[in-house]
Design a protein around this motif. Structure first.
Motif, mmCIF file in Angstrom:
data_model
loop_
_atom_site.group_PDB
_atom_site.id
_atom_site.type_symbol
_atom_site.label_atom_id
_atom_site.label_comp_id
_atom_site.label_asym_id
_atom_site.label_seq_id
_atom_site.Cartn_x
_atom_site.Cartn_y
_atom_site.Cartn_z
ATOM 1 N N CYS A 112 90.396 86.634 54.711
ATOM 2 C CA CYS A 112 90.049 86.711 56.134
ATOM 3 C C CYS A 112 90.492 88.028 56.767
ATOM 4 N N GLU A 113 91.440 88.704 56.168
ATOM 5 C CA GLU A 113 91.910 89.978 56.703
ATOM 6 C C GLU A 113 90.992 91.145 56.337
ATOM 7 N N GLU A 153 83.028 88.085 56.550
ATOM 8 C CA GLU A 153 82.979 87.372 57.826
ATOM 9 C C GLU A 153 83.938 86.192 57.751
ATOM 10 N N CYS A 154 84.805 86.075 58.735
ATOM 11 C CA CYS A 154 85.763 84.965 58.778
ATOM 12 C C CYS A 154 85.611 84.251 60.114
ATOM 13 N N ARG A 207 81.830 85.155 53.024
ATOM 14 C CA ARG A 207 82.078 84.439 54.280
ATOM 15 C C ARG A 207 83.180 83.402 54.050
ATOM 16 N N ILE A 208 84.041 83.255 55.055
ATOM 17 C CA ILE A 208 85.100 82.244 55.013
ATOM 18 C C ILE A 208 85.019 81.439 56.302
ATOM 19 N N ARG A 209 85.064 80.132 56.172
ATOM 20 C CA ARG A 209 85.231 79.272 57.345
ATOM 21 C C ARG A 209 86.628 78.672 57.243
ATOM 22 N N ILE A 222 85.104 78.794 51.269
ATOM 23 C CA ILE A 222 84.910 80.155 50.794
ATOM 24 C C ILE A 222 83.503 80.259 50.233
ATOM 25 N N VAL A 223 82.700 81.158 50.788
ATOM 26 C CA VAL A 223 81.339 81.388 50.298
ATOM 27 C C VAL A 223 81.368 82.641 49.444
#
Length: 180
Positions: A10-11, A16-17, A96-98, A115-116
């Motif tokens: 995410c950093e 994209e987070c 991408r991370i949600r 985690i995508v």
């Protein structure tokens, strides 16, 4: 591919987070602790297509599976990618991370991630014959080596060059992140 933890991912500016905070009661927080991190795998081919699956519950989505507490997300992602294609697949990069944070009024939290990850392109349009649920647990401690339950049904699989119609925003964003 490097294999950092989801928070470190995410950093990174190239990933994209998206963060969602859900207020919960203490009881709901305890229940949320059972929610596992998931990995969503965008298998792509050289023609710009992505492989989607349909298990009958959410329509056409990218293949996804929970990451066991004793496993790493990259290992689960590799098993899922190889199960859905039937061929060796190389993971390329997380896209991408949600991050979902469950928080009580007293400040107690539990965080889970989706985690995508995109794969390196595969040749053609391969489709494997192993279920995602079986592949997800094969490398886990106490996985599916013991025949205690019937094998899960195989999901439908389809190669597409765009987001399938009628998908929820999160699923649509996952597919576009992989296709871009």
């Amino acid at each position: 591919m490097e294999t950092p933890d989801p928070e470190t991912l995410c950093e990174r500016e190239d990933i994209e987070c998206e963060t969602e905070t859900r207020p919960v009661t203490r009881g709901e927080l305890e229940a949320a602790r059972d929610i596992e991190t998931h990995v969503t795998v965008g298998v792509v081919n050289g023609g710009g297509d992505v492989l989607v699956s349909n298990d009958g519950s959410r329509g056409w989505t990218l293949p996804a599976a929970p990451v066991d507490h004793d496993d790493h997300w990259t290992a689960t992602a590799s098993r899922v990618a190889e199960a859905v294609t039937g061929v060796d697949v190389t993971l390329d990069t997380p896209v991408r991370i949600r991050r979902i944070e469950f928080r009580t009024d007293s400040g107690q939290t539990h965080t889970t991630y989706n985690i995508v990850v995109r794969t390196a392109p595969v040749s053609g349009r391969p489709v494997g014959d192993e279920s995602i649920a079986t592949a997800a647990t094969e490398g886990s401690v106490g996985g599916t080596d013991e025949p205690t339950a019937p094998r899960p049904a195989l999901e439908e699989r389809l190669w597409v060059d765009r987001v399938p119609d009628g998908q929820a925003d999160g699923i649509e964003a996952d597919v576009w992140a992989v296709l871009e």
